[in-house]
Every structure is written in C-alpha cells, then in structure tokens.
Design a protein around this motif. Structure first.
Motif, PDB file in Angstrom:
ATOM      1  N   ALA A 162       0.826  -1.018  -0.017  1.00 59.02           N
ATOM      2  CA  ALA A 162       0.018  -0.137  -0.112  1.00 59.02           C
ATOM      3  C   ALA A 162       0.759   1.270   0.005  1.00 59.02           C
ATOM      4  O   ALA A 162       0.380   2.189  -0.654  1.00 59.02           O
ATOM      5  N   ARG A 163       1.907   1.283   0.640  1.00 62.38           N
ATOM      6  CA  ARG A 163       2.922   2.466   0.717  1.00 62.38           C
ATOM      7  C   ARG A 163       3.566   2.713  -0.471  1.00 62.38           C
ATOM      8  O   ARG A 163       3.947   3.726  -1.035  1.00 62.38           O
ATOM      9  N   GLU A 164       4.143   1.411  -1.294  1.00 60.49           N
ATOM     10  CA  GLU A 164       4.513   1.610  -2.751  1.00 60.49           C
ATOM     11  C   GLU A 164       3.325   2.142  -3.648  1.00 60.49           C
ATOM     12  O   GLU A 164       3.898   2.791  -4.395  1.00 60.49           O
ATOM     13  N   LEU A 165       2.075   1.966  -3.574  1.00 60.71           N
ATOM     14  CA  LEU A 165       1.433   2.521  -4.539  1.00 60.71           C
ATOM     15  C   LEU A 165       0.998   3.958  -4.125  1.00 60.71           C
ATOM     16  O   LEU A 165       0.887   4.862  -5.149  1.00 60.71           O
ATOM     17  N   GLU A 166       1.353   4.132  -2.951  1.00 59.56           N
ATOM     18  CA  GLU A 166       1.191   5.692  -2.570  1.00 59.56           C
ATOM     19  C   GLU A 166       2.457   6.469  -3.005  1.00 59.56           C
ATOM     20  O   GLU A 166       2.152   7.644  -3.419  1.00 59.56           O
ATOM     21  N   LEU A 167       3.484   5.669  -2.964  1.00 57.93           N
ATOM     22  CA  LEU A 167       4.889   6.416  -3.534  1.00 57.93           C
ATOM     23  C   LEU A 167       4.659   6.714  -5.130  1.00 57.93           C
ATOM     24  O   LEU A 167       4.896   7.965  -5.583  1.00 57.93           O
ATOM     25  N   GLU A 219     -10.070  -0.544  -9.933  1.00 57.55           N
ATOM     26  CA  GLU A 219      -9.390   0.435  -9.321  1.00 57.55           C
ATOM     27  C   GLU A 219      -8.340   1.224 -10.148  1.00 57.55           C
ATOM     28  O   GLU A 219      -8.159   2.092  -9.958  1.00 57.55           O
ATOM     29  N   GLU A 220      -7.655   0.426 -10.725  1.00 57.28           N
ATOM     30  CA  GLU A 220      -6.721   0.924 -11.640  1.00 57.28           C
ATOM     31  C   GLU A 220      -7.182   1.626 -12.883  1.00 57.28           C
ATOM     32  O   GLU A 220      -6.905   2.754 -13.322  1.00 57.28           O
ATOM     33  N   PHE A 221      -8.533   1.226 -13.421  1.00 58.88           N
ATOM     34  CA  PHE A 221      -9.160   1.679 -14.463  1.00 58.88           C
ATOM     35  C   PHE A 221      -9.493   3.153 -14.115  1.00 58.88           C
ATOM     36  O   PHE A 221      -9.622   4.159 -14.714  1.00 58.88           O
ATOM     37  N   ASP A 222     -10.049   3.213 -12.926  1.00 61.29           N
ATOM     38  CA  ASP A 222     -10.606   4.526 -12.201  1.00 61.29           C
ATOM     39  C   ASP A 222      -9.580   5.425 -11.903  1.00 61.29           C
ATOM     40  O   ASP A 222      -9.551   6.664 -12.306  1.00 61.29           O
ATOM     41  N   PHE A 223      -8.357   4.953 -11.737  1.00 63.50           N
ATOM     42  CA  PHE A 223      -7.208   5.762 -11.436  1.00 63.50           C
ATOM     43  C   PHE A 223      -6.716   6.304 -12.952  1.00 63.50           C
ATOM     44  O   PHE A 223      -6.485   7.628 -12.844  1.00 63.50           O
ATOM     45  N   LYS A 242      -6.654  10.292 -13.946  1.00 67.63           N
ATOM     46  CA  LYS A 242      -5.424  10.955 -14.531  1.00 67.63           C
ATOM     47  C   LYS A 242      -5.588  11.694 -15.794  1.00 67.63           C
ATOM     48  O   LYS A 242      -5.246  12.739 -16.150  1.00 67.63           O
ATOM     49  N   ILE A 243      -6.515  11.016 -16.599  1.00 66.03           N
ATOM     50  CA  ILE A 243      -6.951  11.482 -17.825  1.00 66.03           C
ATOM     51  C   ILE A 243      -7.700  12.685 -17.713  1.00 66.03           C
ATOM     52  O   ILE A 243      -7.491  13.806 -18.685  1.00 66.03           O
ATOM     53  N   SER A 244      -8.701  12.722 -16.715  1.00 67.04           N
ATOM     54  CA  SER A 244      -9.682  13.744 -16.569  1.00 67.04           C
ATOM     55  C   SER A 244      -8.965  14.948 -16.457  1.00 67.04           C
ATOM     56  O   SER A 244      -9.099  16.373 -16.733  1.00 67.04           O
ATOM     57  N   SER A 245      -7.874  14.822 -15.563  1.00 70.12           N
ATOM     58  CA  SER A 245      -7.175  16.005 -15.020  1.00 70.12           C
ATOM     59  C   SER A 245      -6.004  16.731 -16.165  1.00 70.12           C
ATOM     60  O   SER A 245      -5.758  17.824 -16.252  1.00 70.12           O
ATOM     61  N   ASN A 246      -5.921  15.589 -17.199  1.00 66.78           N
ATOM     62  CA  ASN A 246      -4.730  16.012 -18.128  1.00 66.78           C
ATOM     63  C   ASN A 246      -4.872  14.836 -19.312  1.00 66.78           C
ATOM     64  O   ASN A 246      -4.396  14.072 -19.286  1.00 66.78           O
ATOM     65  N   PHE A 247      -5.646  15.497 -20.417  1.00 68.63           N
ATOM     66  CA  PHE A 247      -5.956  14.493 -21.615  1.00 68.63           C
ATOM     67  C   PHE A 247      -4.525  14.166 -21.982  1.00 68.63           C
ATOM     68  O   PHE A 247      -4.324  13.068 -22.931  1.00 68.63           O
ATOM     69  N   SER A 248      -3.439  14.873 -22.030  1.00 65.41           N
ATOM     70  CA  SER A 248      -2.332  14.611 -22.621  1.00 65.41           C
ATOM     71  C   SER A 248      -1.253  13.642 -21.657  1.00 65.41           C
ATOM     72  O   SER A 248      -0.402  14.087 -21.098  1.00 65.41           O
ATOM     73  N   ASN A 249      -1.823  12.415 -21.764  1.00 66.58           N
ATOM     74  CA  ASN A 249      -1.270  11.558 -20.735  1.00 66.58           C
ATOM     75  C   ASN A 249      -1.048  10.133 -21.366  1.00 66.58           C
ATOM     76  O   ASN A 249      -2.027   9.307 -21.153  1.00 66.58           O
ATOM     77  N   ARG A 252      -4.734   2.234 -20.028  1.00 62.75           N
ATOM     78  CA  ARG A 252      -6.009   1.761 -19.856  1.00 62.75           C
ATOM     79  C   ARG A 252      -6.603   0.881 -21.225  1.00 62.75           C
ATOM     80  O   ARG A 252      -7.585   0.001 -21.181  1.00 62.75           O
ATOM     81  N   SER A 253      -5.675   0.856 -22.157  1.00 64.44           N
ATOM     82  CA  SER A 253      -5.983  -0.117 -23.309  1.00 64.44           C
ATOM     83  C   SER A 253      -5.852  -1.329 -22.795  1.00 64.44           C
ATOM     84  O   SER A 253      -6.301  -2.348 -23.247  1.00 64.44           O
ATOM     85  N   LYS A 254      -4.807  -1.566 -21.709  1.00 64.72           N
ATOM     86  CA  LYS A 254      -4.353  -3.075 -21.190  1.00 64.72           C
ATOM     87  C   LYS A 254      -5.650  -3.350 -20.292  1.00 64.72           C
ATOM     88  O   LYS A 254      -5.640  -4.786 -20.290  1.00 64.72           O
ATOM     89  N   LEU A 255      -6.045  -2.680 -19.584  1.00 64.71           N
ATOM     90  CA  LEU A 255      -7.363  -2.879 -18.612  1.00 64.71           C
ATOM     91  C   LEU A 255      -8.489  -3.157 -19.507  1.00 64.71           C
ATOM     92  O   LEU A 255      -9.340  -4.190 -18.749  1.00 64.71           O
ATOM     93  N   LEU A 256      -9.003  -2.761 -20.329  1.00 67.44           N
ATOM     94  CA  LEU A 256     -10.315  -2.871 -21.002  1.00 67.44           C
ATOM     95  C   LEU A 256     -10.667  -4.283 -21.337  1.00 67.44           C
ATOM     96  O   LEU A 256     -11.524  -4.720 -21.067  1.00 67.44           O
ATOM     97  N   PRO A 257      -9.682  -4.833 -21.894  1.00 62.84           N
ATOM     98  CA  PRO A 257     -10.064  -6.585 -22.164  1.00 62.84           C
ATOM     99  C   PRO A 257     -10.129  -7.280 -21.060  1.00 62.84           C
ATOM    100  O   PRO A 257     -10.788  -8.299 -21.046  1.00 62.84           O
ATOM    101  N   ILE A 258      -9.487  -6.877 -19.826  1.00 65.75           N
ATOM    102  CA  ILE A 258      -9.730  -7.502 -18.727  1.00 65.75           C
ATOM    103  C   ILE A 258     -11.026  -7.386 -18.006  1.00 65.75           C
ATOM    104  O   ILE A 258     -11.519  -8.272 -17.437  1.00 65.75           O
ATOM    105  N   LEU A 259     -11.605  -6.100 -17.929  1.00 66.47           N
ATOM    106  CA  LEU A 259     -12.667  -5.586 -17.394  1.00 66.47           C
ATOM    107  C   LEU A 259     -13.987  -5.876 -18.175  1.00 66.47           C
ATOM    108  O   LEU A 259     -15.004  -6.322 -17.628  1.00 66.47           O
ATOM    109  N   HIS A 260     -13.782  -6.008 -19.596  1.00 65.96           N
ATOM    110  CA  HIS A 260     -14.964  -6.006 -20.504  1.00 65.96           C
ATOM    111  C   HIS A 260     -14.585  -6.762 -21.558  1.00 65.96           C
ATOM    112  O   HIS A 260     -14.443  -6.474 -22.640  1.00 65.96           O
TER     113      HIS A 260
END
Length: 305
Positions: free
Chosen positions: A126-131, A162-166, A170-177, A184-192
């Motif tokens: 959990a600490r590493e994720l915060e880092l 959770e990672e997808f929401d993350f 990040k994209i909502s704060s800056n589309f240039s990311n 996101r492209s790696k998470l979509l086939p897993i979630l849907h």
C-alpha cells in the motif's frame, strides 16, 4: 574595508568550483575502486552497501553498483534474522527514494526497488502504491513509475477496476497523458471481455471510449496522446490475410508480392498466386531468406508469356 565580506571574483569562483569538483572526483574514484576490491574479495557486507550507496547517491545510473547491492543483499539474506532483514530492506527503500529524487527516471533505481520488495520479509504494498501516486503527481508521464506501478498492482492484487478508475482520474486532469491511455488499453480486455468481437472488448465500452477520447481531441486537437489512443480504437481488430499488391516486371523478370501479415510461401503458394499448374521459380523475402515476411520476391527470374 573592515567589517565587510570580501566578494570573490569570477576567476576565484571558477577556481573554487574546480577544486570542489576535483575533490568529489577523487572521493568518487576511491569509493568505486574500494567497492570493486571488496566484491572481488567476496566481502559482501554492510560496508560494501555503504560504499556503493555513496556513489549511487551521486550517480543513480551506475547499474553495476545496483547489481553489487543485489548480490550483497542475497548474501546477507541467509546470514540475518527476519527482523534484521526487514530493517535492512526498509533502510534500502529510504535510500532508493533519495536516489529517485536525484533522477526520477533512473532504470536501475526502479528495478532495484522491485528487487527489494520481492525479497523483503514484510513488504508494504500500500505504501508503494502511494509512492507511485506521489511521483506521478510530479511527472504523470514518467513511464518508469508507471511500469513499477503495474509491478506493485500485480504483486498486491489490486483490482483492475481500481486501476481503471485511476487512469480515468489522471486523464480527466490532463488528456495529454499517453501512459494513462496505454494502461487503459491493457485494462479494457480484462474488465469488459467479449470474445465475439475482433477487439475482444464489449462494443458499448468501445463506444464510451470513443466519446472520452473525443473530449480530449476537442480540448487539445494537436496533442498526440489522444490521437494515438483514437487510432488504437479504430484499428483494434485483427487484420485478415490478403495481398496488398502484386507487381510483375517483364523487364527485370521478377514478381514482387506484398501481404498484410507475415507469411512463408513456396512453390505451391506461387502456383495459387499465378493461377498456373507449373511455375519454375523460388521465392525469397527482402532479406534473401525463406523466413516469414510480408514481402516476397521471385528468384532467379520469371518468364513473361
């Protein structure tokens, strides 16, 4: 004048800097030499960690010294109790944070942190994720940190949603990311997942992704990150094998055929391509071999009828 500080001239300042650099270089060279001597002698101890640490704090990209530290930790792993190891690894993580402040994009530093977390008796994921969150606030395009984040997520079994929401935040704060879009492209086939679709992703989800990336395109039409993701959405399906073009030259007496996907062809394939029962030619790719390729050339020559 009495009571006033003497202001150094430019020449004096330059001389002082040169002397300081020479002093640091001497210490750097001495520490490097000492570290290699101890390693050669098999003295893998805490003193070696201290010596290599002095060098890495100045130059975190000295990858050989990270390897020496790994060897030392593996040697000490069998010689110390669990509580001692936990303390030792905890100190290593603090040291790594200092190195990352010197160079947040150091391959060696992030890789060594993965090593430490994999060997630590009681890792605090959990600490590493915060880092990772902290360093991505400083530079949201630090792909070294993104790679390490994926390592942490895999080890700690963080839910994909959770990672997808993350990535959404990040994209909502800056589309240039670009890193967020890629993740996101790696998470979509897993979630849907949807095996009936060429993309392997449910159609309604793809449609919502188009809407999201279009918001980015309207916000900043010149940013490449949005366009790359838009291109990925458009080209997400698997291409069918087909001939892009076939060129027959009666002057050079050769045939050139280009395919959409790599293929390996021979005499039988040649007969199908030319609609002939007997064709006395062989085929090579652009490198002159018979390995899989998208481009094939007839050899030695083709006789035009």
């Amino acid at each position: 004048m009495h009571g006033r500080l003497k202001v150094k001239t430019t020449e004096e300042q330059q001389k002082a800097k040169q002397e300081e650099r020479a002093k640091k270089l001497k210490l750097y060279t001495a520490a490097t030499s000492k570290a290699f001597q101890k390693r050669k002698a098999g003295e893998l101890d805490t003193e070696l960690l201290e010596i290599t640490g002095q060098v890495l704090h100045v130059n975190p990209d000295f990858y050989t010294f990270w390897n020496i530290r790994k060897e030392t930790f593996l040697h000490l792993h069998d010689a110390k109790e669990s509580a001692e190891l936990q303390k030792l690894y905890r100190g290593e993580l603090d040291f790594l944070e200092m190195c990352l402040k010197v160079n947040p994009k150091s391959y060696g530093t992030w890789h060594h942190r993965s090593f430490v977390m994999d060997h630590m008796p009681q890792p605090d994921w959990a600490r590493e994720l915060e880092l990772c969150n902290l360093f991505l606030q400083f530079d949201e395009r630090n792909f070294h940190c993104w790679d390490y984040r994926r390592f942490v997520v895999k080890r700690s079994k963080v839910a994909a949603v959770e990672e997808f929401d993350f990535t959404t935040s990040k994209i909502s704060s800056n589309f240039s990311n670009f890193s967020s879009w890629h993740y996101r492209s790696k998470l979509l086939p897993i979630l849907h997942p949807d095996p009936t679709q060429p993309s392997g992703i449910a159609p309604h989800v793809i449609q919502s992704e188009f809407e999201l990336v279009q918001n980015g395109l309207y916000t900043d039409p010149d940013d490449q990150s949005n366009w790359f993701y838009h291109k990925w959405l458009l080209g997400r399906g698997e291409q069918n094998q087909r001939i892009n073009y076939a060129y027959i030259s009666c002057v050079k007496k050769q045939i050139l055929v280009s395919f959409t996907k790599a293929i390996k062809i021979g005499v039988a394939s040649c007969e199908v391509l030319l609609n002939k029962s007997k064709v006395n030619v062989t085929w090579t790719n652009q490198n002159g071999t018979s390995a899989f390729s998208t481009l094939w050339i007839s050899f030695p020559e083709f006789i035009c009828l």
